[in-house]
Enzyme design. Sequence first.
Site, PDB file in Angstrom:
ATOM      1  N   GLY A  46       5.022  -7.786  -6.389  1.00  0.00           N
ATOM      2  CA  GLY A  46       6.264  -8.320  -6.945  1.00  0.00           C
ATOM      3  C   GLY A  46       6.438  -9.767  -6.516  1.00  0.00           C
ATOM      4  O   GLY A  46       5.945 -10.163  -5.453  1.00  0.00           O
ATOM      5  N   GLU A 142      12.889  -7.555  -4.600  1.00  0.00           N
ATOM      6  CA  GLU A 142      12.790  -8.800  -5.384  1.00  0.00           C
ATOM      7  C   GLU A 142      14.178  -9.331  -5.737  1.00  0.00           C
ATOM      8  O   GLU A 142      14.398 -10.548  -5.733  1.00  0.00           O
ATOM      9  CB  GLU A 142      11.969  -8.584  -6.654  1.00  0.00           C
ATOM     10  CG  GLU A 142      10.522  -8.136  -6.443  1.00  0.00           C
ATOM     11  CD  GLU A 142       9.761  -8.959  -5.428  1.00  0.00           C
ATOM     12  OE1 GLU A 142      10.034 -10.164  -5.282  1.00  0.00           O
ATOM     13  OE2 GLU A 142       8.890  -8.395  -4.743  1.00  0.00           O
ATOM     14  N   HIS A 145      15.734 -11.477  -3.181  1.00  0.00           N
ATOM     15  CA  HIS A 145      15.288 -12.880  -3.185  1.00  0.00           C
ATOM     16  C   HIS A 145      16.230 -13.751  -4.029  1.00  0.00           C
ATOM     17  O   HIS A 145      16.423 -14.929  -3.720  1.00  0.00           O
ATOM     18  CB  HIS A 145      13.874 -13.001  -3.759  1.00  0.00           C
ATOM     19  CG  HIS A 145      12.783 -12.663  -2.789  1.00  0.00           C
ATOM     20  ND1 HIS A 145      12.569 -13.372  -1.629  1.00  0.00           N
ATOM     21  CD2 HIS A 145      11.822 -11.705  -2.814  1.00  0.00           C
ATOM     22  CE1 HIS A 145      11.527 -12.862  -0.976  1.00  0.00           C
ATOM     23  NE2 HIS A 145      11.058 -11.845  -1.676  1.00  0.00           N
TER      24      HIS A 145
HETATM   25 NI    NI Z   1       9.439 -10.666  -1.059  1.00  0.00          NI
END
Ligand code: NI
Length: 177
Positions: A46, A142, A145
Site C-alpha cells: 500500500g 493508508e 497517512h
Molecule cells: Ni505506511
Amino acid sequence: MAILPIIETPDPRLRTISTPVEAVDDDLRRLMDDMLETMYAAPGIGLAAIQVGVPKRVLVIDLQEEEDEEGKPIKNPRYFVNPEIVWESEDASTYNEGCLSVPEMYAEVDRPKSVTVKWLDYDGKSHEETLDGLLATCIQHEMDHLEGILFVDHLSRLKRDMLLKKLEKLRRQKRAA
Ligand code: NI
C-alpha cells in the site's frame, strides 16, 4: 510510469493533512500509475500519495496475496481517491504492520476488523464496500497517512521510541557499510 522517491520518517511532510482530489483526470491517473510502480518496486502492499510528497487524498493498494504457477504474485491493483470510512466494526484485529516510510520496522497494531469505505476509483466512479481482513487493515493504515498519522503513533511512547531508535541505528549502520 516512473518510480518516485519515498519519503521516510522523520520528514515533516509525512505529518501533512492531505487535501481532497477535485477531479479524477489524466494527471491524477499518471500519479496513481507512478505510485503503483513505486509501491511494487519498494516492494510494498500500500502507498499513500503523501509518501511520495503529494498531499492529495489518494491511495494505491495491492495485497498480492495470490501467486501464479511460477510462484509470482498476481497483480490486482486497487485505487482509492478521497476514501472515507462510513462504518467500522467494534471487533478489532491485530496485525504486525510495517510502512515504507518507516523502513524495516514492524509492530502489532489494533484496528477495527471491518470497515465500510466510500471512495472514487481510477476512472472516478464511486464505490462503497465493506472491507475486512488484511485489506481492512491496510486501507486504515493508508488512510492514516492522509491525516499525517504513522502506524508508530498507535504504539505506546516506550515502544515507539524503541522502534525509532532501532531505525536510526540501522540507518547509521547502512551509512557506515
Ligand atoms: Ni505506511
